[in-house]
Structure formats: structure tokens, C-alpha cells
Write an enzyme that holds these catalytic residues in place. Structure first.
Site, PDB file in Angstrom:
ATOM      1  CG  ASP A 163      -2.296   0.546   0.982  1.00  0.00           C
ATOM      2  OD1 ASP A 163      -2.419   1.372   0.064  1.00  0.00           O
ATOM      3  OD2 ASP A 163      -3.236   0.202   1.728  1.00  0.00           O
ATOM      4  CG  ASP A 222      -9.505   2.170  -0.813  1.00  0.00           C
ATOM      5  OD1 ASP A 222      -8.520   2.063  -1.561  1.00  0.00           O
ATOM      6  OD2 ASP A 222      -9.437   2.089   0.428  1.00  0.00           O
TER       7      ASP A 222
HETATM    8  C1  GLA Z   1      -5.963   1.349   1.498  1.00  0.00           C
HETATM    9  C2  GLA Z   1      -6.124   0.332   0.374  1.00  0.00           C
HETATM   10  C3  GLA Z   1      -7.259  -0.605   0.712  1.00  0.00           C
HETATM   11  C4  GLA Z   1      -6.973  -1.305   2.033  1.00  0.00           C
HETATM   12  C5  GLA Z   1      -6.758  -0.277   3.111  1.00  0.00           C
HETATM   13  C6  GLA Z   1      -6.266  -0.923   4.408  1.00  0.00           C
HETATM   14  O1  GLA Z   1      -7.055   2.187   1.575  1.00  0.00           O
HETATM   15  O2  GLA Z   1      -6.343   0.969  -0.848  1.00  0.00           O
HETATM   16  O3  GLA Z   1      -7.443  -1.555  -0.325  1.00  0.00           O
HETATM   17  O4  GLA Z   1      -5.850  -2.131   1.879  1.00  0.00           O
HETATM   18  O5  GLA Z   1      -5.779   0.682   2.730  1.00  0.00           O
HETATM   19  O6  GLA Z   1      -6.044   0.015   5.413  1.00  0.00           O
END
Ligand code: GLA
Length: 421
Positions: A163, A222
Site C-alpha cells: 500500500d 478504494d
Molecule cells: C488502502 C487500500 C485498501 C486497504 C486499506 C487498508 O485504503 O487501498 O485496499 O488495503 O488501505 O487500510
């Protein structure tokens, strides 16, 4: 003949001991030769991830139950092979700097959990972050890349989602190419085949630089379980299924075997209507997207299981050519997508984004379908059998127009099978 003196035997022009120099050189050479693990993700990865449904609320019991459910429901046999922990599995680093799991939630340790998953014929994935902390505030891998990769390899990890939180702001932000290359090199040095999933949300257009670094890269922020919404969280947003779909435009040329666009993990099973769940699944298959389930598979509604295990649609997603599909025609709320497949077959999806049912008579003979990227086009001078992928039934041939009725927020999807095969 001139022989080397004692001094020259022990040291050389770099003034170091031969064995030590050897190790250093080996390291430099192996890093210089580092490449992403070859031969992985030749088709888009399929599996399950904890985040969309469980967030930080994960523990080893849930993961063991999920592994059992993936086997018992037939999801494993349908192709879902990776079981991936997302954020919040972490505890602290030990006194030597090695990352450890949260001891309350994962008391048996990650190695035991990975073994449990492997014993069930599945692969095991984990999550980290290129910054100081993960998005959930757990320790990130910045400055610990090689040590973390080594730890993952020791545990038997097969997949790493990496990430982009806490990587700094503005001019002080970490360079994403450097950050992801460093972890790629660390995984390569650790020596275990680990799929490397880049989760940088598309900010720096990883599709333009990550082909040799990762096996897939997120293209957007997301996903969230709504049809067509944007949910703001201050300086970032999460996006509904249709919004994410629209953000894939212009990216198909960058995807292919071993390097995929990732429009994020699926919300199939978390959406409101069966139609929405069907449409989401079918469109991810048209996009050659990774199929990572994000719902609770321990208590799966049979209708959702049927969607996720639809063999024809999974086969479209996993088509070995790996050519991402594209919108052939777009009208307000109604889209016709096509995707070239192996052996001259094609997939055709009729997507109804709106709230009214829609009827269409699709006359193949009158359509000029062409993939501008590969030059492929179906030849409707020849006959194709039309298979309805939701029912598995033959729906005639391309010699006749296809009568299609698509419910609100739903999809009909067909495979055109070349008869000349
Ligand atoms: C980010 C990623 C998500 C998830 C969250 C976890 O937002 O894009 O897919 O992994 O972190 O905290």
C-alpha cells in the site's frame, strides 16, 4: 613468475577480504539483476481478501474458517487460490527488527496460519505498506523492505499487497518507482515466488512504469459497495462500481499476462441486488481484472456463490490471451462491451446501468466490431454460436439478431464461439 605476497592474498585493490567482497559483490549483482518474480500471474490472480468486508476486524480463527469455506463451497476448485490478509494483522517488530503479528489476534503466528492455508491447497497472501505505517496505522515496511521480504518468505507467503499510506507529503513524498522497485528487489532477493500487488491507487499512473516491477497495480482509489456513488473522506474518496468501471478507460493497452490493471477487490456479495452483483462480476471479467472476493464466504448466499463460480465468466476473465475488453458502444445508461478471446472467440456484455429494464435487438451482421489495439475483429461472414453465460444455454447463432433483455442495473453476457475452430 611474479607471485602475490601475503598481503595481496588477503586483500585486493578494494582493500577487503576476498570472502567478504564476494558476499558484497553477490548482493550487488543479485540486486542489479533483480527482476520481478517471473511466471506468476500469467492470468489475473483469483482469491479472497479480508478488507472489503472485515476491515481491521480479523484474526486467525476467521482466516482458518475462511480457508475451510473456500474449499467447502467449491470456490477453490473454481479457481480462487489466494487467501490474502489485508491491513491490521501486524504487531510490533522484535528486537532485531523482524515484524511480528498481533499476538492477541494471531497467537499461533503467521507461519502456522500459512501452513494451514497451504494444507488446504490454497496460497497465502499478506499486506504491507511502502510508508512508515500502513493505512491502518500498523508498522510499514519503509526502511525494512529486505527484512520484511525475508520474513514473508520464511513464513511461506505467496502474495504481497503493498500500500501507499504514510509515504510523505508534497516534495517530501517517497518516489513511487523507487519505493516499489525496492520492495520488488527485496522479494527477488528473498527468493520465494511472491505475487507483487502494487496498491498506489493509480496516483502516479503505475501502468506507465510498473510492468517490470509488479504483477498488478491498482488503477483507482478504494472501491465501496454501492452501484454508482462517491463517498468522500476528506482528502480522498471511495468509489462505487460504475465509477471505478469508468476510470478504466484508456488503460487496456497496459494489461497483459503477468501485469494487470487492478480496478480493486470485488464487492460481489456486498451489493444490494442480484443484478448489481452479476453486473459487477461480469464487468470485472470483461476487464481481465484480478478476481479477489471481498465478502464473507463462510455464509455465502447460494445466488452469490453461483455468480462467483460461473465457469464461463471465470474463463473469460482467465482467458490466456489476457486482452482486456473495451466498450464497443455507449449510450446513456446502456453499454455494449466486447473482448477478444483465445481461438477466435469473443465475449459480448450488455450492461444496463440504469433503473429501467432495457430491450435490444443486436444484429451482428450490421455491427462493425474492431479491437483498435490488436486489430482483431470478429468475422460475421462466418457463423459463431452464441452462448448465454448466465444460463449456459445456446442462444442461437450470429446469423440471426440476438434479442436481449437486461434488467435494471444488470448485465447479460454471451460468448461467441467460432465454429471454424
Ligand atoms: C488502502 C487500500 C485498501 C486497504 C486499506 C487498508 O485504503 O487501498 O485496499 O488495503 O488501505 O487500510
Amino acid at each position: 613468475m611474479k607471485t602475490m605476497g601475503d598481503h595481496q592474498l588477503k586483500t585486493n585493490r578494494f582493500n577487503c577480504l576476498p570472502e567478504f567482497c564476494g558476499v558484497v559483490l553477490l548482493c550487488i549483482v543479485s540486486i542489479a539483476n533483480a527482476q520481478k518474480m517471473p511466471g506468476l500471474a500469467e492470468t489475473p490472480p483469483m482469491g479472497w481478501n479480508s478488507w472489503n468486508h472485515f476491515g481491521c476486524n480479523i484474526d486467525e480463527e476467521l482466516i482458518r474458517q475462511t480457508a475451510d469455506a473456500i474449499v467447502a463451497t467449491g470456490l477453490r476448485d473454481a479457481g480462487y487460490e489466494y487467501l490474502n490478509l489485508d491491513d491490521c494483522w501486524h504487531g510490533d517488530r522484535d528486537e532485531d527488527g523482524f515484524i511480528q503479528p498481533d499476538a492477541d489476534r494471531f497467537p499461533s503466528g503467521i507461519k502456522a496460519l500459512a501452513d494451514y492455508v497451504h494444507e488446504r491447497g490454497l496460497k497465502f497472501g499478506i499486506y504491507s505498506d511502502a510508508g512508515r505505517t500502513t493505512c491502518g496505522g500498523r508498522p510499514g515496511s519503509q526502511g525494512y523492505e529486505f527484512q520484511d521480504a525475508l520474513q514473508y518468505a520464511r513464513w511461506g507467503v505467496d502474495y504481497l499487497k503493498y500500500d501507499w499510506c504514510a509515504t510523505g507529503e508534497g516534495a517530501a513524498q517517497r518516489n513511487p518507482i523507487e519505493a516499489y522497485t525496492t520492495m520488488r528487489d527485496a522479494l527477488s532477493a528473498a527468493g520465494r515466488p511472491i505475487v507483487f500487488s502494487i496498491c498506489e491507487w493509480g496516483d502516479s499512473e503505475p501502468w506507465t512504469w510498473a510492468t517490470d516491477i509488479g504483477h498488478l497495480w491498482r488503477t483507482t482509489g478504494d472501491i465501496i459497495n454501492c452501484w454508482d456513488c462517491e463517498i468522500g473522506h476528506g482528502n480522498w474518496s471511495s468509489w462505487g462500481i460504475m465509477r471505478i468501471l469508468d476510470m478504466q478507460d484508456g488503460l487496456r493497452q497496459f494489461a497483459g499476462p503477468g501485469h494487470w490493471n487492478d480496478p480493486d477487490m470485488m464487492e460481489v456479495g456486498n451489493l444490494e441486488s442480484p443484478g448489481e452483483n452479476r453486473a459487477h462480476f461480469a464487468m470485472w471479467a470483461m476487464l481481465a481484472a484480478p478476481l479477489i472476493i471481498g465478502t464473507d464466504v463462510r455464509d455465502l448466499n447460494p445466488e452469490i456463490l453461483e455468480i462467483l463460480t460461473n465457469p464461463g465468466i471465470v474463463a473469460i476473465d482467465q482467458d490466456p490471451l489476457g486482452i482486456q475488453g473495451f466498450a464497443h458502444r455507449r449510450e446513456r445508461d446502456f453499454e455494449i462491451w466486447v473482448r477478444p478471446l483465445e481461438d477466435g472467440d469473443w465475449a459480448v456484455a450488455f450492461l444496463n446501468r440504469g433503473d429501467e429494464s432495457r430491450r435490444e435487438s443486436f444484429d451482428f451482421a450490421g455491427e462493425h466490431i474492431e479491437d483498435a489495439l490488436t486489430g482483431r475483429r470478429p468475422d460475421f461472414g462466418n457463423e459463431y454460436q452464441v452462448i448465454d453465460l448466465w444460463t449456459g444455454d445456446e442462444a442461437g447463432s450470429t446469423r440471426q439478431p440476438l434479442a436481449v433483455t437486461v434488467g435494471p442495473r444488470d448485465v447479460r453476457i454471451y460468448q461467441l464461439e467460432a465454429s471454424s475452430k
